[in-house]
Design an enzyme around this catalytic site. Structure first.
Site, PDB file in Angstrom:
ATOM      1  CB  SER A 110     -31.652  35.526  21.456  1.00 43.60           C
ATOM      2  OG  SER A 110     -32.266  35.777  22.690  1.00 43.60           O
ATOM      3  CD  GLU A 204     -33.360  29.646  21.478  1.00 44.21           C
ATOM      4  OE1 GLU A 204     -32.784  29.469  22.564  1.00 44.21           O
ATOM      5  OE2 GLU A 204     -33.663  30.778  21.063  1.00 44.21           O
ATOM      6  CG  HIS A 269     -30.343  31.459  24.767  1.00 50.01           C
ATOM      7  ND1 HIS A 269     -31.447  31.362  23.958  1.00 50.01           N
ATOM      8  CD2 HIS A 269     -30.106  32.782  24.939  1.00 50.01           C
ATOM      9  CE1 HIS A 269     -31.869  32.577  23.648  1.00 50.01           C
ATOM     10  NE2 HIS A 269     -31.074  33.454  24.219  1.00 50.01           N
TER      11      HIS A 269
END
Length: 299
Positions: A110, A204, A269
């Site tokens: 992330s 992502e 995620h």
């Protein structure tokens, strides 16, 4: 450089380079990490009382990361969670000192994409795009794949995603690069922006509407970031809207690159996410839905 693998008795430094860490999630994860036979050192920012969306002031987060890397007893620097803020501390890190200290494992995902890019740029060290312990997504499968990668990386040389979605078929070889789409786009124009040249690009994101995903992909495309890329592998797009709409958008923006594109590879995620080594050389086969590393992720 590939960092050395972990062995029993090593020390893992848990850091919080981005958002505040939920105490209950942290307390639930610590026994799992200690069950790997390692010592876990919890940084000040991890237990801090962050203001708003940051776990601690920039100087504290930068010092926590720097001290962990410079400590010769620490074998792995593991981000407790993502959020936002890693970019803000990059200019406060003494990168020459970290380079002199030698390679060690950095793991996280992330917002930690900013740190992955910085470590690759300033230290030339491979890193692990991995699930993070203070997260509801750090389930047994995610934890086990990270553990195998850290201690027995031969076991995770072949990454499989049987339920993947072939957007553009083909095979390719290159270096695994990328991470979180938002952070890659935000890194354009910075010293750490890098590029996808000769790379198998991993992408992502989470909670981004389709027009925002379109905008970030378009920004990277127009900036030439994708020039010379060998393939694209897509992870999760959790809470990003209608999956069919997202798929159509990704196909529209990425297919013109003329390289293989494999979707739904199951990282990011999402629960049970595998760990992927950024900087490692690998081969992609969309028909088999596999990424095969040339060498184990860690030395």
């Amino acid at each position: 450089m590939r960092p050395p693998r972990l062995v029993a008795g090593d020390t893992v430094a848990l850091v919080a380079p981005s958002g505040p860490v939920a105490p209950d999630l942290l307390d639930g994860a610590l026994p799992v990490l200690r069950g790997w036979g390692v010592k876990v050192r919890v940084g000040d920012a991890v237990r801090g009382c962050g203001a708003g969306y940051l776990s601690a002031p920039d100087e504290v987060r930068a010092a926590e990361f720097t001290d962990a890397w410079l400590d010769p007893e620490v074998a792995c620097v593991l981000a407790a969670r993502g959020g936002y803020g890693a970019q803000r501390m990059l200019d406060l890190v003494d990168w020459p000192a970290l380079r002199a200290a030698g390679p060690k494992v950095l793991a996280g995902s992330s917002d930690v994409t900013a740190l992955h890019r910085a470590v690759a740029t300033h230290l030339d060290v491979d890193t692990l795009f991995s699930p993070m312990p203070a997260s509801v997504l750090f389930d047994e499968a995610a934890a086990e794949h990270l553990r195998h990668t850290l201690f027995e990386p031969e076991r995770t040389r072949v990454l499989r995603a049987p339920g993947s979605d072939v957007l553009v078929p083909g095979r390719a070889s290159g270096v695994l690069v990328g991470g979180n789409l938002s952070l890659l786009a935000a890194g354009l124009g910075t010293p750490e922006q890098g590029s996808a040249r000769d790379g198998i690009v991993l992408l992502e994101d989470v909670t981004e509407s389709s027009y925002r995903i379109d905008r970030m992909l378009t920004q990277l495309l127009r900036a030439g970031w994708f020039a010379g890329a060998r393939a694209v592998v897509l992870g999760s797009w959790a809470a990003c809207g209608d999956p069919e709409e997202i798929r159509a958008l990704l196909l529209e923006r990425l297919a013109p690159l003329g390289i293989p594109v494999l979707g739904d590879f199951g990282f990011g995620h999402v629960a049970s996410s595998p760990t992927l080594p950024l900087g490692a050389r690998a081969s992609l086969d969309t028909e088999l839905a596999t990424i095969t590393l040339d060498s184990p992720a860690l030395a």
